[in-house]
Design an enzyme around this catalytic site. Structure first.
Site, PDB file in Angstrom:
ATOM      1  N   GLY A 136       8.973  -0.887   0.612  1.00 14.86           N
ATOM      2  CA  GLY A 136       9.014  -2.240   1.050  1.00 14.86           C
ATOM      3  C   GLY A 136       9.523  -3.243   0.213  1.00 14.86           C
ATOM      4  N   ASP A 171      -1.807  -7.528   0.744  1.00 12.35           N
ATOM      5  CA  ASP A 171      -2.743  -7.441   1.819  1.00 12.35           C
ATOM      6  C   ASP A 171      -4.253  -7.174   1.298  1.00 12.35           C
ATOM      7  OD1 ASP A 171      -3.905  -7.179   4.356  1.00 12.35           O
ATOM      8  OD2 ASP A 171      -2.729  -5.475   4.952  1.00 12.35           O
ATOM      9  N   VAL A 223       3.539  -8.325  10.038  1.00 15.70           N
ATOM     10  CA  VAL A 223       4.997  -8.911   9.837  1.00 15.70           C
ATOM     11  C   VAL A 223       6.113  -7.786   9.596  1.00 15.70           C
ATOM     12  CG1 VAL A 223       4.600 -11.074   9.492  1.00 15.70           C
ATOM     13  CG2 VAL A 223       4.868  -9.668   7.554  1.00 15.70           C
ATOM     14  N   ASP A 273       8.260  -2.797   7.098  1.00 12.89           N
ATOM     15  CA  ASP A 273       8.393  -1.849   8.226  1.00 12.89           C
ATOM     16  C   ASP A 273       7.146  -1.800   9.068  1.00 12.89           C
ATOM     17  OD1 ASP A 273       6.599  -0.388   6.359  1.00 12.89           O
ATOM     18  OD2 ASP A 273       7.076   1.147   7.428  1.00 12.89           O
TER      19      ASP A 273
HETATM   20  P1  IMP Z   1      -2.393  -3.320   0.484  1.00 12.11           P
HETATM   21  O1  IMP Z   1      -2.613  -2.160  -0.121  1.00 12.11           O
HETATM   22  O2  IMP Z   1      -3.510  -3.360   1.596  1.00 12.11           O
HETATM   23  O3  IMP Z   1      -2.552  -4.756  -0.237  1.00 12.11           O
HETATM   24  O4  IMP Z   1      -1.263  -3.203   1.364  1.00 12.11           O
HETATM   25  C1  IMP Z   1       0.017  -3.340   0.795  1.00 12.11           C
HETATM   26  C2  IMP Z   1       1.172  -2.385   1.686  1.00 12.11           C
HETATM   27  O5  IMP Z   1       0.793  -2.506   3.194  1.00 12.11           O
HETATM   28  C3  IMP Z   1       2.543  -3.156   1.675  1.00 12.11           C
HETATM   29  O6  IMP Z   1       3.087  -2.691   0.539  1.00 12.11           O
HETATM   30  C4  IMP Z   1       2.933  -2.781   2.897  1.00 12.11           C
HETATM   31  O7  IMP Z   1       3.712  -1.395   2.742  1.00 12.11           O
HETATM   32  C5  IMP Z   1       1.775  -2.802   3.840  1.00 12.11           C
HETATM   33  N1  IMP Z   1       1.668  -3.976   4.676  1.00 12.11           N
HETATM   34  C6  IMP Z   1       0.659  -4.687   4.555  1.00 12.11           C
HETATM   35  N2  IMP Z   1       0.677  -5.856   5.278  1.00 12.11           N
HETATM   36  C7  IMP Z   1       1.743  -5.528   6.179  1.00 12.11           C
HETATM   37  C8  IMP Z   1       2.414  -6.235   7.196  1.00 12.11           C
HETATM   38  O8  IMP Z   1       2.049  -7.163   7.692  1.00 12.11           O
HETATM   39  N3  IMP Z   1       3.786  -5.584   7.591  1.00 12.11           N
HETATM   40  C9  IMP Z   1       4.207  -4.617   6.945  1.00 12.11           C
HETATM   41  N4  IMP Z   1       3.689  -3.923   6.260  1.00 12.11           N
HETATM   42  C10 IMP Z   1       2.298  -4.368   5.685  1.00 12.11           C
HETATM   43 MG    MG Z   2       4.737  -0.119   4.581  1.00  9.28          MG
END
Ligand code: IMP
Ligand code: MG
Length: 193
Positions: free
Chosen positions: A50, A109, A160, A166
Protein backbone atom coordinates in the site's frame (compact mmCIF):
# COMPACT_ATOMS: atom_id res chain seq x y z
CA UNK A 1 -12.86 -10.19 -9.81
CA UNK A 2 -16.57 -10.35 -9.13
CA UNK A 3 -18.22 -6.97 -8.73
CA UNK A 4 -15.25 -4.83 -9.59
CA UNK A 5 -16.22 -2.62 -12.55
CA UNK A 6 -14.11 -2.45 -15.71
CA UNK A 7 -14.19 1.28 -15.18
CA UNK A 8 -12.82 1.56 -11.63
CA UNK A 9 -14.13 5.12 -11.18
CA UNK A 10 -17.67 3.71 -11.18
CA UNK A 11 -17.04 1.89 -7.89
CA UNK A 12 -16.10 5.08 -6.06
CA UNK A 13 -18.94 6.82 -4.21
CA UNK A 14 -16.94 9.87 -3.12
CA UNK A 15 -13.52 11.28 -3.93
CA UNK A 16 -11.89 12.39 -0.67
CA UNK A 17 -8.50 13.59 -1.96
CA UNK A 18 -7.75 14.42 -5.58
CA UNK A 19 -4.45 13.64 -7.29
CA UNK A 20 -3.57 17.32 -7.13
CA UNK A 21 -4.33 17.62 -3.41
CA UNK A 22 -2.32 14.50 -2.64
CA UNK A 23 0.76 15.62 -4.57
CA UNK A 24 0.65 19.05 -2.97
CA UNK A 25 0.48 17.52 0.52
CA UNK A 26 3.18 14.92 -0.22
CA UNK A 27 5.53 17.64 -1.50
CA UNK A 28 4.96 19.66 1.69
CA UNK A 29 5.80 16.60 3.78
CA UNK A 30 8.91 16.09 1.64
CA UNK A 31 10.08 19.63 2.34
CA UNK A 32 9.50 19.17 6.06
CA UNK A 33 11.40 15.86 6.11
CA UNK A 34 14.22 17.46 4.10
CA UNK A 35 14.60 20.13 6.78
CA UNK A 36 14.25 17.73 9.73
CA UNK A 37 16.78 15.19 8.45
CA UNK A 38 19.52 17.47 7.12
CA UNK A 39 22.94 16.03 8.06
CA UNK A 40 21.44 12.69 9.10
CA UNK A 41 21.48 9.23 7.54
CA UNK A 42 17.89 8.91 6.38
CA UNK A 43 16.40 5.61 5.22
CA UNK A 44 12.75 5.43 4.19
CA UNK A 45 11.22 2.03 4.93
CA UNK A 46 7.92 1.54 3.11
CA UNK A 47 5.36 -1.09 4.02
CA UNK A 48 4.36 -3.23 1.04
CA UNK A 49 2.26 -2.90 -0.95
CA UNK A 50 0.00 0.00 0.00
CA UNK A 51 2.78 2.50 0.76
CA UNK A 52 4.56 2.01 -2.57
CA UNK A 53 2.89 4.94 -4.34
CA UNK A 54 3.31 7.30 -1.38
CA UNK A 55 6.96 6.27 -0.91
CA UNK A 56 7.69 6.86 -4.57
CA UNK A 57 6.29 10.41 -4.59
CA UNK A 58 7.62 11.25 -1.14
CA UNK A 59 11.18 10.13 -1.92
CA UNK A 60 11.21 12.37 -4.99
CA UNK A 61 10.07 15.28 -2.83
CA UNK A 62 12.96 14.86 -0.38
CA UNK A 63 16.07 16.59 -1.69
CA UNK A 64 18.72 15.38 0.78
CA UNK A 65 20.61 12.10 0.05
CA UNK A 66 18.69 9.09 1.36
CA UNK A 67 18.00 5.48 0.59
CA UNK A 68 14.83 3.42 0.74
CA UNK A 69 13.78 -0.16 1.28
CA UNK A 70 10.52 -2.03 1.70
CA UNK A 71 9.18 -4.40 4.33
CA UNK A 72 6.22 -6.70 3.84
CA UNK A 73 3.24 -7.00 6.14
CA UNK A 74 -0.27 -8.19 5.64
CA UNK A 75 -3.20 -7.94 8.01
CA UNK A 76 -6.24 -7.49 5.84
CA UNK A 77 -6.44 -10.39 3.41
CA UNK A 78 -9.14 -9.50 0.90
CA UNK A 79 -11.68 -8.08 3.32
CA UNK A 80 -12.29 -4.60 4.65
CA UNK A 81 -12.00 -5.57 8.31
CA UNK A 82 -8.68 -6.07 10.05
CA UNK A 83 -7.85 -9.70 10.78
CA UNK A 84 -6.22 -8.67 14.03
CA UNK A 85 -2.97 -10.38 13.17
CA UNK A 86 0.00 -8.97 11.31
CA UNK A 87 2.15 -11.28 9.28
CA UNK A 88 5.65 -10.14 8.33
CA UNK A 89 6.30 -11.28 4.77
CA UNK A 90 9.55 -9.44 3.98
CA UNK A 91 12.33 -7.96 6.10
CA UNK A 92 14.62 -5.03 5.17
CA UNK A 93 17.76 -5.66 3.14
CA UNK A 94 19.70 -2.42 3.70
CA UNK A 95 21.85 -2.16 6.84
CA UNK A 96 20.00 0.04 9.34
CA UNK A 97 22.78 0.32 11.94
CA UNK A 98 23.57 4.01 12.52
CA UNK A 99 20.67 5.08 10.28
CA UNK A 100 17.65 7.26 10.96
CA UNK A 101 14.66 5.24 9.84
CA UNK A 102 11.40 6.78 8.69
CA UNK A 103 8.66 4.16 8.34
CA UNK A 104 6.28 4.95 5.47
CA UNK A 105 2.72 3.64 5.76
CA UNK A 106 -0.37 4.20 3.64
CA UNK A 107 -2.97 4.31 6.41
CA UNK A 108 -3.03 4.19 10.20
CA UNK A 109 -6.09 2.18 11.16
CA UNK A 110 -5.85 -0.17 14.15
CA UNK A 111 -2.12 0.60 14.37
CA UNK A 112 -1.17 -3.07 14.49
CA UNK A 113 0.83 -3.00 11.27
CA UNK A 114 2.90 0.03 12.22
CA UNK A 115 3.55 -1.33 15.71
CA UNK A 116 4.66 -4.69 14.32
CA UNK A 117 6.98 -3.09 11.76
CA UNK A 118 8.47 -0.74 14.35
CA UNK A 119 9.21 -3.74 16.59
CA UNK A 120 10.74 -5.60 13.66
CA UNK A 121 12.99 -2.67 12.73
CA UNK A 122 14.20 -2.14 16.31
CA UNK A 123 15.99 -5.48 16.03
CA UNK A 124 18.16 -3.92 13.27
CA UNK A 125 19.47 -1.26 15.69
CA UNK A 126 18.93 1.99 13.79
CA UNK A 127 19.77 5.28 15.58
CA UNK A 128 16.13 6.36 15.45
CA UNK A 129 12.72 5.21 14.22
CA UNK A 130 10.04 7.73 13.23
CA UNK A 131 6.73 7.16 11.44
CA UNK A 132 4.93 8.76 8.51
CA UNK A 133 1.47 7.88 7.25
CA UNK A 134 -0.40 9.31 4.31
CA UNK A 135 -3.78 8.74 5.95
CA UNK A 136 -4.80 8.81 9.59
CA UNK A 137 -8.16 7.15 10.22
CA UNK A 138 -10.24 8.38 13.13
CA UNK A 139 -11.29 5.09 14.69
CA UNK A 140 -13.06 4.45 17.95
CA UNK A 141 -10.77 1.85 19.35
CA UNK A 142 -7.14 1.62 18.40
CA UNK A 143 -5.17 -1.57 19.10
CA UNK A 144 -1.93 0.43 19.20
CA UNK A 145 -1.91 4.17 19.97
CA UNK A 146 1.16 5.52 18.20
CA UNK A 147 2.89 8.86 17.95
CA UNK A 148 3.10 9.47 14.20
CA UNK A 149 5.19 12.49 13.31
CA UNK A 150 4.22 13.01 9.67
CA UNK A 151 0.56 12.73 8.62
CA UNK A 152 -0.81 13.50 5.17
CA UNK A 153 -4.55 13.66 5.83
CA UNK A 154 -7.03 12.63 8.52
CA UNK A 155 -10.27 10.93 7.58
CA UNK A 156 -13.32 9.35 9.16
CA UNK A 157 -13.62 5.60 9.59
CA UNK A 158 -14.55 4.65 6.02
CA UNK A 159 -13.01 2.14 3.65
CA UNK A 160 -10.97 3.98 1.02
CA UNK A 161 -9.00 2.92 -2.03
CA UNK A 162 -6.62 4.45 -4.57
CA UNK A 163 -3.11 5.93 -4.59
CA UNK A 164 -1.74 2.56 -3.46
CA UNK A 165 -4.63 1.50 -1.23
CA UNK A 166 -6.48 -1.59 -2.35
CA UNK A 167 -9.52 -3.72 -2.01
CA UNK A 168 -8.64 -7.35 -2.88
CA UNK A 169 -5.46 -6.00 -4.57
CA UNK A 170 -7.44 -3.80 -6.99
CA UNK A 171 -7.88 -0.01 -7.19
CA UNK A 172 -4.25 0.72 -6.22
CA UNK A 173 -3.76 2.42 -9.59
CA UNK A 174 -6.43 5.09 -9.06
CA UNK A 175 -4.53 8.39 -8.87
CA UNK A 176 -6.92 9.77 -6.23
CA UNK A 177 -8.26 8.47 -2.88
CA UNK A 178 -11.95 7.67 -2.69
CA UNK A 179 -14.57 5.80 -0.70
CA UNK A 180 -15.31 2.38 -2.17
CA UNK A 181 -18.93 1.53 -2.83
CA UNK A 182 -20.07 -1.06 -0.26
CA UNK A 183 -21.78 -2.81 -3.21
CA UNK A 184 -18.33 -4.10 -4.18
CA UNK A 185 -17.66 -5.97 -0.95
CA UNK A 186 -21.05 -6.45 0.73
CA UNK A 187 -23.25 -8.47 -1.60
CA UNK A 188 -20.87 -11.35 -2.12
CA UNK A 189 -21.60 -12.12 1.51
CA UNK A 190 -18.02 -12.48 2.66
CA UNK A 191 -16.58 -9.35 4.09
CA UNK A 192 -15.08 -11.57 6.77
CA UNK A 193 -11.37 -11.68 7.62
P1 IMP B 1 -3.84 -1.55 10.76
O1 IMP B 1 -2.77 -2.57 11.04
O2 IMP B 1 -5.19 -1.97 11.27
O3 IMP B 1 -3.46 -0.14 11.19
O4 IMP B 1 -4.08 -1.55 9.21
C1 IMP B 1 -3.19 -1.04 8.34
C2 IMP B 1 -3.34 -1.72 7.00
O5 IMP B 1 -4.70 -2.09 6.72
C3 IMP B 1 -2.95 -0.73 5.93
O6 IMP B 1 -1.60 -0.91 5.61
C4 IMP B 1 -3.86 -1.09 4.79
O7 IMP B 1 -3.26 -2.05 3.96
C5 IMP B 1 -5.08 -1.71 5.44
N1 IMP B 1 -6.21 -0.74 5.51
C6 IMP B 1 -6.73 -0.16 6.61
N2 IMP B 1 -7.74 0.67 6.30
C7 IMP B 1 -7.85 0.62 4.95
C8 IMP B 1 -8.73 1.27 4.01
O8 IMP B 1 -9.60 2.09 4.34
N3 IMP B 1 -8.53 0.94 2.71
C9 IMP B 1 -7.59 0.06 2.28
N4 IMP B 1 -6.74 -0.56 3.13
C10 IMP B 1 -6.89 -0.29 4.45
MG1 MG C 1 -4.05 -3.60 2.03
Amino acid sequence: MGRISKNLDRDIVEVLFTEEQILKRVRALGRQITRDYRGRELVLVGILRGALTFLSDLSRSITIPHSFDMVGASSYGTSTASSGRVQITKDVEVDLRGKDVLIIEDIYDSGRTLAAIRDLLRVHHPDSITMATLLHKKVERRAAELDIKYVGFSLDDRFVVGYGLDFAEYYRNLPYIGVLSPRVYEDNGKATP
